[in-house]
Design a protein around this motif. Structure first.
Motif, short mmCIF file in Angstrom:
data_model
loop_
_atom_site.label_atom_id
_atom_site.label_comp_id
_atom_site.label_asym_id
_atom_site.label_seq_id
_atom_site.Cartn_x
_atom_site.Cartn_y
_atom_site.Cartn_z
N THR A 1 1.18 -1.58 0.08
CA THR A 1 0.31 -0.05 -0.25
C THR A 1 0.32 1.48 0.19
N HIS B 1 2.46 2.10 -3.53
CA HIS B 1 1.24 1.71 -5.13
C HIS B 1 0.15 2.45 -4.98
N SER B 2 0.30 3.36 -5.18
CA SER B 2 -0.91 4.19 -5.40
C SER B 2 -2.02 4.28 -4.99
N THR B 3 -1.93 3.14 -6.02
CA THR B 3 -4.10 1.37 -5.66
C THR B 3 -4.02 1.03 -4.89
N HIS C 1 -5.90 3.44 5.15
CA HIS C 1 -4.60 3.14 5.63
C HIS C 1 -3.88 2.34 6.99
#
Length: 422
Positions: free
Chosen positions: A61, A64-66, A116
């Motif tokens: 996470t 990677h932006s996604t 997140h």
């Protein structure tokens, strides 16, 4: 006009209780009117494609932006498919599922909710939330009844999550008058020691070996998995789940063969396979291995033993740290409760013989099954149990092994297969 009352009563009213594990996921479909389980299902957590443990998934996470979206979508789709299978099996549909109760470690819950988890991977290692969370199920990507809600059990800390709170709830650890050691062994090894109504906990990264991952011929506890092994002087006897042809080695079989190989001197105290034994051979690259089934090409390798050593070192050292915390000796423990998917296939002799727990625990071990899902079911059916889970999460203290003085030397000592040292 509304539907007739008798039709409403015949309409299924279901909930799902979920044990959301790092490696495996276990789900019950429950009749909310009677509290009875209708059917159950389980599957390997598809998030393993992004990493086998929580730290590697958190790292994904961060890189990677996604990442958050990828991991949330992956588990939501798997749970949705599971709900559809259960609904069909029970003769209804996903629209008959009104509530979902989830017990999982903090990382898994953050990822399920799309929150997140970066704060879980860096000091001071904190969760974004510790209390129970209730949201519309659709917000987590679950398309059930339009008004379905998702409830996630509270956590103690970043590494003692709702799955362990659920287990403590199911076993009523806050009520126990005896001295109890509770351990849930999976990808992470979480444990609680309770004495005189004081509960202390810790967590260690045991690795996924006991769930069949990172093992050369490993597999989860399913049809064809070797669940028990007998190492005789001149041969090996294997017992598989379903009594069919062996397909691989699950956690209980892995500990079985390791514990017996240690007892017979096939594995020395440093964890190395010794060459002077008829059950030991070498592969094409000259590396020693214990061949369990030549026909199916199933063997225990040196690398597999190292995975068990890491698991053993973390769990045994965590146990010793909690004993030290309450100034107890292993002999003073009255009962040892072992939770987790693989526990029901495992003998106390293998658990102690492989060195995961002290020898003094051998006669005190009992298995409580999937206490995480049991606690999730209790919370699915009762608001009082949810309130109790919240209180228990606040009552359990947490010992951070990474900052505990002497832990590193304890861990290294616990890596040894010299049972006298345990």
């Amino acid at each position: 006009m509304g539907r007739p009352v008798d039709l409403i009563r015949r309409t299924p009213l279901w909930g799902m209780a979920v044990d959301l594990g790092t490696t495996t996921v276990s789900v019950s479909l429950v009749d909310l009117r009677t509290g009875q389980e209708v059917c159950e299902d389980g599957f390997v957590n598809p998030q393993k494609a992004f990493g086998l443990d929580v730290l590697s998934r958190i790292q994904y996470t961060l890189e990677h932006s996604t990442g958050i979206a990828d991991l949330q979508r992956t588990i939501a789709e798997a749970l949705q498919s599971c709900a559809e299978r259960l609904g069909h099996q029970a003769g209804g549909s996903v629209r008959d599922i009104f509530e979902v109760s989830v017990a999982g470690n903090a990382t898994m819950i953050h990822l399920l909710l799309g929150v997140h988890p970066a704060s879980l991977s860096q000091t001071p290692f904190r969760t974004v939330f510790r209390d129970a969370v209730t949201v519309p199920a659709a917000q987590a990507g679950l398309h059930l009844h339009p008004e379905a809600v998702l409830y996630c059990l509270p956590a103690v800390s970043a590494y003692i999550g709702g799955d362990i709170v659920a287990g403590a709830l199911a076993e009523r650890l806050d009520e126990r008058e005896d001295t109890v050691f509770f351990v849930d062994i999976g990808t992470n090894g979480e444990m609680i020691l309770c004495r005189d109504h004081k509960l202390v906990s810790c967590s260690c990264a045991a690795g996924p070996a006991l769930e069949g991952m990172n093992i050369g011929c490993g597999m989860r506890a399913a049809q064809g998995a070797i669940e028990a092994v007998s190492l005789l002087d001149d041969r090996i006897e294997l017992h598989t789940i379903g009594s069919g042809t062996p397909k691989g080695l699950c956690g209980s079989g892995l500990l079985d063969v390791v514990s017996q190989a240690v007892a017979k001197g096939i594995i020395n105290k440093r964890g190395r396979i010794v060459p002077e034994h008829p059950l030991v051979c070498e592969d094409a690259n000259g590396k020693r291995q214990i061949t369990l089934s030549s026909e199916q090409n199933i063997s225990l390798t040196q690398g597999d033993i190292r995975q068990v050593q890491l698991c053993k070192g973390t769990i045994l050292s965590g146990c010793q740290c909690l004993l030290d915390e309450l100034k107890l000796r292993p002999e003073e423990i009255d009962h040892v409760l072992v939770a987790g998917q693989f526990g029901r296939h495992l003998s106390p002799e293998s658990l102690v013989g492989a060195g995961l727990l002290p020898p003094a625990f051998a006669s005190k071990i009992s298995y409580v099954g999937n206490s995480s899902r049991a606690g999730a079911t209790m919370c699915l059916l009762s608001q009082a149990e949810r309130q109790r889970a919240q209180r228990m999460a606040r009552a359990i203290s947490y010992v951070d092994l990474s900052t505990k003085s002497g832990y590193e030397s304890s861990f290294l000592s616990c890596m040894s297969f010299d049972l006298r040292a345990d």
